[in-house]
Enzyme design. Structure first.
Site, short mmCIF file in Angstrom:
data_model
loop_
_atom_site.label_atom_id
_atom_site.label_comp_id
_atom_site.label_asym_id
_atom_site.label_seq_id
_atom_site.Cartn_x
_atom_site.Cartn_y
_atom_site.Cartn_z
N HIS A 16 -5.40 1.82 4.70
CA HIS A 16 -5.74 1.11 3.47
C HIS A 16 -5.29 1.92 2.25
CE1 HIS A 16 -8.39 -0.66 6.49
NE2 HIS A 16 -8.45 -1.73 5.73
N ASP B 5 -3.48 -2.20 3.96
CA ASP B 5 -4.20 -3.40 3.53
C ASP B 5 -4.92 -3.17 2.20
OD1 ASP B 5 -3.43 -4.50 5.92
OD2 ASP B 5 -5.45 -4.88 6.67
#
Length: 258
Positions: free
Chosen positions: A203, A57
C-alpha cells in the site's frame, strides 16, 4: 392455495433472498490464499515464472505516493498502482506523474467501501466511472481491477468484466496496513509467500489503514525488491507479468550497485 402450497411459497420467499446473498458474496471465498492459488491462479496474479508483479493499493496520496515513486526510480523498477477513483480526481497531477514515470494504473473502485449488499447497478457505474477518470487523466485505459479489501463479489466481478477489466488479487502481501507494521514485518510477510510468477500487494497510502503505516512499507521496499533479485526474479508491473505482456524494466542485471 393449500396449506402445503402456502408453506412452500413461504419457504421459497426465505430461500430466494438467502440464495441471492450467497451468490453475491460467494466469490469472496477467493480472499483465502489457499483457495485462490489452487483454484483461481489467474485471479491470484500468477504470471511469468521468473517474474514478480509489484502492486500498490489505495492511492494516490500526495503525502506518501511521491516517496514511493522516488524509491522506485532509484531501484529502476516499475509497478502497478491500483487507484481509488475519488482520490485520483482530487490529485490529477499525481496520477499523471505516476504514469509519466513509467508505472501503470489499475482500478481499485471509486470509493473504498465494503461490498456486503448486492448492488449491480452501483458497482457497474462506479467501476466505469473510475475507468473513465483514469483514461481521461492519462490518455491510457486501465486493464486491471482489484476490489477494495480484496473482497470480490458477483456484482463487482461482473462490473469489472463489463468495463473490460481483468480482476487480479495477489499471492503475497506485507500486511502493511496495521498499526504495528514495521519494515521487518512487512518484508518477512512478503518473503513468506514470495515465489516466481507471484503478485505482491503493498500500500502506498494510509487513507484506509492505520495512520503512518505507509512508512513501514516504504522502508521495506528496497529489501523486498532485493530479495526478488537475489532469487533471480525480475520485478515489474502487471503489464509485464501476464503471458502476452511485453518485457520490461526491473531485470536483475539492471539493478543498481549496493
Amino acid at each position: 392455495m393449500s396449506p402445503v402450497s402456502g408453506r412452500a411459497w413461504r419457504t421459497a420467499a426465505v430461500l430466494l433472498p438467502a440464495g441471492a446473498a450467497v451468490a453475491h458474496i460467494g466469490p469472496a471465498v477467493t480472499w483465502l490464499p489457499g483457495v485462490r492459488l489452487l483454484l483461481f491462479p489467474g485471479l491470484a496474479g500468477t504470471g511469468r515464472p521468473r517474474h514478480v508483479a509489484l502492486t500498490f493499493d489505495d492511492g494516490p496520496d500526495p503525502e506518501s505516493t511521491p516517496h514511493f515513486l522516488d524509491t522506485l526510480d532509484v531501484l529502476g523498477v516499475r509497478a502497478t498502482f491500483f487507484v481509488v477513483g475519488e482520490h485520483a480526481v482530487r490529485h490529477p497531477e499525481l496520477v499523471r506523474e505516476t504514469v509519466r514515470r513509467g508505472h501503470e494504473l489499475g482500478v481499485h473502485g471509486w470509493t473504498h467501501d465494503r461490498p456486503w449488499r448486492p448492488a449491480f447497478a452501483r458497482d457497474a457505474a462506479e467501476v466505469a466511472r473510475t475507468v473513465r477518470a483514469v483514461h481521461g487523466l492519462t490518455g491510457r485505459r486501465p486493464r486491471w481491477y482489484r476490489p477494495p479489501y480484496g473482497i470480490l463479489t458477483a456484482s463487482r466481478w461482473r462490473a469489472a468484466r463489463r468495463a473490460g477489466l481483468r480482476t487480479v488479487l495477489w499471492s503475497a502481501w506485507g500486511r502493511d496496513w496495521t498499526a504495528d507494521a514495521t519494515p521487518a514485518s512487512v518484508r518477512a510477510r512478503v518473503a513468506a509467500d514470495l515465489r516466481g510468477g507471484g503478485t505482491v500487494l503493498l500500500h502506498d497510502s494510509d487513507h484506509h489503514s492505520a495512520p503512518g503505516c505507509w512508512q513501514a512499507t516504504l522502508a521495506a521496499l528496497p529489501a523486498i525488491v532485493q530479495d526478488c533479485w537475489e532469487a533471480g526474479l525480475t520485478v515489474g508491473p502487471l503489464r509485464d507479468h501476464v503471458p502476452d505482456g511485453a518485457g520490461g524494466r526491473g531485470r536483475p542485471d539492471h539493478r543498481p550497485s549496493p
